[in-house]
Design an enzyme around this catalytic site. Structure first.
Site, PDB file in Angstrom:
ATOM      1  CG  ASP A   1      -2.765   0.513   1.025  1.00 29.85           C
ATOM      2  OD1 ASP A   1      -2.946   0.236  -0.193  1.00 29.85           O
ATOM      3  OD2 ASP A   1      -2.734   1.382   1.991  1.00 29.85           O
TER       4      ASP A   1
ATOM      5  CG  ASP B   1      -9.695  -6.933  14.154  1.00 29.48           C
ATOM      6  OD1 ASP B   1     -10.347  -5.240  13.945  1.00 29.48           O
ATOM      7  OD2 ASP B   1      -8.271  -7.151  14.150  1.00 29.48           O
TER       8      ASP B   1
END
Length: 911
Positions: free
Chosen positions: A245, A611
């Site tokens: 990224d 998450d």
């Protein structure tokens, strides 16, 4: 390489290269595996009921009937053999047919629940109920007996204790049904890897994410990649995707070197069956590496491989050193073209396949797993959603290129420690009885490089070995961000398959009620309103008829088609070039606009702890998850071990929980409509979002002892003998709960105590700042960052443990520690000065203050630095005793003569 024209890393000497690899195209199962039950057969229903519902194997018969008499006459041995066979514990007779034995073995379940022994779990549950009753009586007594001369202190303590009780209930009751699990890898092989038949194990896509090579060293990422490529799983079923990224050329070149070294490392691992398969960790093992090794060439090849790895490390270090200083014109690739990621915030999407089918072979000529570099497109003005956005880009890329039905995500510093970890997960996900309803298999996190005493509870053993086991007995563990194998269909927002409906009752026309119902059903069948969807998956048909796929999944026909392929695979007619072009398209920065990505699909946006949200959404749809704890830890990673880094890590987690609490996905109010989330599971999710708010009452409660000692007040009135029983019973129940919890979980008492200490340390520092920062961000739109300034440390073992990094998170616990120490000094000196009668009330206050000081002791050691300078305990007692002596000296004032006479305060100057 770029803009959809990248090399695909495959040879051109085979005519099959023009087609997509057979492993990818072979996602569909054309015939059932040998020994596997046909779907919907009577045998499967019988096995499911006997294995999971524990239904008695004999048919229900009325006493006196022929069946009843026949059953009653059967011998005890036959009944026990039937029961054992039902449980899967009865082995075959020696004279059985080997083929029949093999077929019978393939029909056995791939895993089983192992309940905690009743001698351990029943006392634990009893003490929980007793503690709940005692807590209610204790709070009743505290509320009905106020302290009138210290009403403020009393009211503060009551509010804090009620919140602590509420927090304890949220944390305790999801641990009511803890279980263990056991897998059978041999049965998995017998069922899906039959000799002479195609390998039917499901393909798996591995996801690894990284951002900054300066903070996440490429050598660490390389070890993770190498451990993935060497897992004990069919190579044609494995694909590894690295998300960069940060669009770093350093990461790209390091991955290229890793792919070359993998050609030597992977065959070495598989030839000698070594563990772990991350070279840095393997060569650093301080064990006898010759144990169980019988090949004469092992020592020679190991020495040569270690030399190869050291040379590989030097090449990686050279790449990192070169990347320290960016040239003015930007980075230039080997072919002379500029690196497209020179501007990390404005660059096109990039994909490069380094290894792959028919294009990547090891030094022995064997095929290697696919290795793909991915860097999604970044443009100014677009929301990229950090890690969650990167993971969603990997979902789409992998769906276009390989489309494995299962995905395993790892942080770049978490390597595969157990090469059979994927097989462990497949024992749950590919189980024909229960696997279809499992959305993910979560493995516990284990860490390297933590000191023996684990001063700041970095291992987090209480959470991973107690809380997660408890949730596994409810609806499954929460997703913790790494070391998790997902079912792709669950991430696409689909609901789990429904249980088959019971067959409708058949009746004759003699009963008017049933006769009318039968007529009504027959009319519906005649009208064609109820028979059109028979034998078809209702959920998928409903989805296809009612939903706009482009709005849901984005404008990619190939990707949308892949979402409907439950068993994975890509069309065999697709060419690699067209698939690469489509893969570039699905990682464009505008692809997710006006779609359900991040809200209903993939990793969910809205929090830095994506998450928790992602797993919560799956559980709300009715999926369940599995907690898998193999004897050899599946994955291992690194953890921050010094105080400041640990507090900042906890701050990030807590801030994410605060963001979830104030979002529309908050478990406090989300998910009630479907009713598919079990209540104990909801308790656990609520606890994960409200625990940072405990910092406010905890801070107040840790301040109360010092205030009581300095003002000579207390939060409780003088208690009677009967009232003291409440306090004694409460403390006994607290300790009994902890001891019994350690007994069934296997967690050591030192690990439990470290967790208790860090609960206080983190609660009055990181959690408190997370609440403040979260409220500022949500209510005022102010985004505050707490930065850390680091000092250099030595390279010796655990040298980082003693590194002192100043951060504002250290201010609250330091203040609490100092005022409690001052309060102890003031209270003791006042009691010595006032005589024997003042010692009685002092003991309760001192116990209260020492409770705070003992919990903050690891924090104090962190502030003191290295132990080899001055022992911390010596410094503490020196300061304490010196302060007491100084205050006593000032209070007694022996050099001033005491004169007797009238009280000048009463009569003034006219005395």
């Amino acid at each position: 390489m770029l803009y959809g024209k990248m090399t695909y890393g495959r040879g051109h000497d085979d005519e099959e290269n023009s087609q997509f690899p057979p492993v990818i195209a072979g996602g569909f199962r054309s015939k059932p595996v040998s020994g596997e039950f046909p779907i919907g057969s009577h045998g499967e229903q019988m096995l499911a009921s006997s294995l999971h519902k524990r239904v008695h194997p004999y048919p229900v018969s009325e006493p006196g009937s022929a069946k009843w008499d026949e059953t009653r006459k059967r011998g005890w041995k036959e009944k026990m053999d039937d029961w054992k066979m039902q449980q899967g514990n009865l082995g075959p007779e020696p004279d059985d047919d080997p083929d029949a034995v093999m077929v019978d073995e393939t029909r056995q379940p791939l895993s089983r629940k192992v309940p905690i022994a009743s001698s351990k779990i029943n006392p634990y549950r009893m003490i929980i109920v007793a503690r709940l009753v005692i807590l209610a009586l204790f709070l009743r007594y505290r509320i009905l007996n106020p302290v009138h001369d210290a009403i403020g202190l009393w009211l503060t303590s009551i509010i804090c204790e009620i919140w602590f009780a509420f927090s304890w209930i949220l944390d305790q009751f999801p641990k009511w049904l803890p279980i263990d699990r056991e897998t059978y890898l041999d049965r998995l092989s017998l069922r899906y890897e039959r000799e002479g038949e195609p390998n039917m194990l499901a393909p798996v896509d591995f996801f690894v994410s990284t951002v900054d090579p300066m903070k996440e060293p490429p050598l660490v990422t390389a070890n993770t990649i190498l451990s993935i490529l060497a897992v004990d799983y069919p190579v044609e079923k494995i694909s590894c995707y690295l998300s960069d990224d940060g669009a770093s050329m350093c990461t790209f070149e390091a991955l290229s070197e890793t792919a070359e070294f993998a050609r030597k490392w992977v065959p070495f691992c598989k030839k000698f069956n070594i563990e772990p398969r991350a070279p840095e960790m393997y060569f650093a093992l301080k064990v006898d590496y010759l144990k169980d090794k019988v090949q004469p060439t092992f020592v020679k090849e190991r020495r040569a491989m270690k030399r190869e790895y050291e040379e590989f490390k030097v090449r990686i270090n050279a790449i990192v050193a070169k990347a320290q200083k960016v040239p003015p014109e930007g980075w230039i690739m080997q072919d002379g073209t500029p690196w497209p990621g020179n501007n990390t915030r404005d660059h096109p999407g990039m994909i490069q396949v380094f290894l792959g089918h028919s294009g990547g072979h090891d030094v022995e000529g064997n095929e290697l797993p696919r290795l793909v570099y991915v860097s999604r497109e970044k443009r100014p003005g677009f929301a990229h959603h950090k890690k969650a956005g990167a993971m969603n880009a990997l979902i789409r890329v992998s769906a276009v290129l390989t489309n494995a039905p299962f995905m395993l995500n790892l942080d770049c510093d978490h390597y595969v420690n157990n090469s059979k970890a994927v097989r462990e997960a497949m024992c749950f996900l590919m189980d024909p009885q229960t696997g279809k309803k499992v959305c993910y298999v979560q493995f516990p996190q284990r860490f390297d490089g933590i000191d023996k005493h684990d001063r700041y509870a970095n291992r987090n053993t209480v959470f991973f070995d107690i809380n997660m086991k408890g949730l596994d007995g409810v609806q499954g563990p929460v997703y913790v961000g790494t070391g998790c194998v997902f079912r792709r269909q669950a991430l696409y927002g689909y609901e789990p398959p429904k249980d088959p409906k019971r067959p409708k009752m058949v009746s004759c026309d003699c009963c008017p009620c049933f006769g009318r119902r039968k007529t009504k059903e027959s009319k519906r069948g005649a009208n064609g309103e109820a028979t059109n969807l028979e034998g078809v998956d209702d959920d998928k048909q409903l989805l296809m008829s009612q939903m706009n796929f482009e709005k849901r999944f984005g404008q990619s026909a190939i990707f949308v088609t892949s979402t409907l392929m439950e068993e994975g695979g890509v069309p065999p007619s697709s060419s690699p070039a067209s698939l690469l072009k489509e893969a570039i398209h699905v990682i464009s920065c505008g692809y997710e606009d006006k779609t359900d990505w991040g809200t209903e699909l993939g990793w969910i946006y809205g929090s830095i702890t994506e998450d928790i949200l992602t797993g919560f959404k799956m559980h709300c749809r009715g999926w369940r998850s599995i907690y898998c704890m193999p004897k050899r830890p599946a994955f291992k990673g690194s953890a921050p071990i010094n105080l400041s880094d640990r507090l900042n890590q906890v701050l990030r987690w807590a801030l994410g929980s605060v963001e979830i609490f104030f979002s529309r996905h908050s478990p406090v109010w989300y998910g009630y409509k479907e009713g598919k989330l079990k209540w104990l599971e909801r308790f656990a999710y609520v606890n994960t979002t409200v625990y940072p708010f405990t910092s406010i009452p905890l801070l107040a409660y840790c301040t109360l002892p010092a205030i009581c000692l300095l003002t000579d007040k207390f939060i409780m009135p003088e208690i009677s003998t009967f009232a003291s029983l409440f306090f004694i019973a409460l403390f006994i129940s607290i300790f009994a709960t902890g001891i019994l919890e350690l007994r069934w979980s296997g967690v050591s008492i030192e690990e439990w105590w470290r967790n208790e200490q860090f609960w206080v340390i983190g609660g009055i520092s990181a959690h408190l700042f997370a609440v403040v920062q979260g409220l500022l961000k949500i209510l005022a739109g102010i985004d505050t960052n707490f930065t850390v300034t680091s000092k250099a440390t030595d390279d010796e073992e655990f040298g980082e443990l003693y590194a002192f990094k100043w951060t504002t998170l250290l201010i609250p616990p330091t203040t609490i520690l100092i005022i409690n120490l001052v309060g102890v000094v003031a209270g003791v000196s006042d009691a010595i000065n006032n005589g024997y009668q003042s010692w009685g009330p002092l003991f309760g206050k001192l116990f209260f203050a020492f409770w705070v000081i003992v919990h903050l002791y690891p924090f104090l050691k962190g502030l003191m630095g290295r132990q080899n300078r001055t022992p911390t305990i010596v410094v503490i007692w020196s300061v304490l005793l010196a302060s007491i002596f100084s205050l006593l000296w000032v209070r007694i004032d022996p050099f001033v003569m005491k004169t007797k006479g009238p009280d000048t305060k009463q009569c003034g100057i006219n005395c």
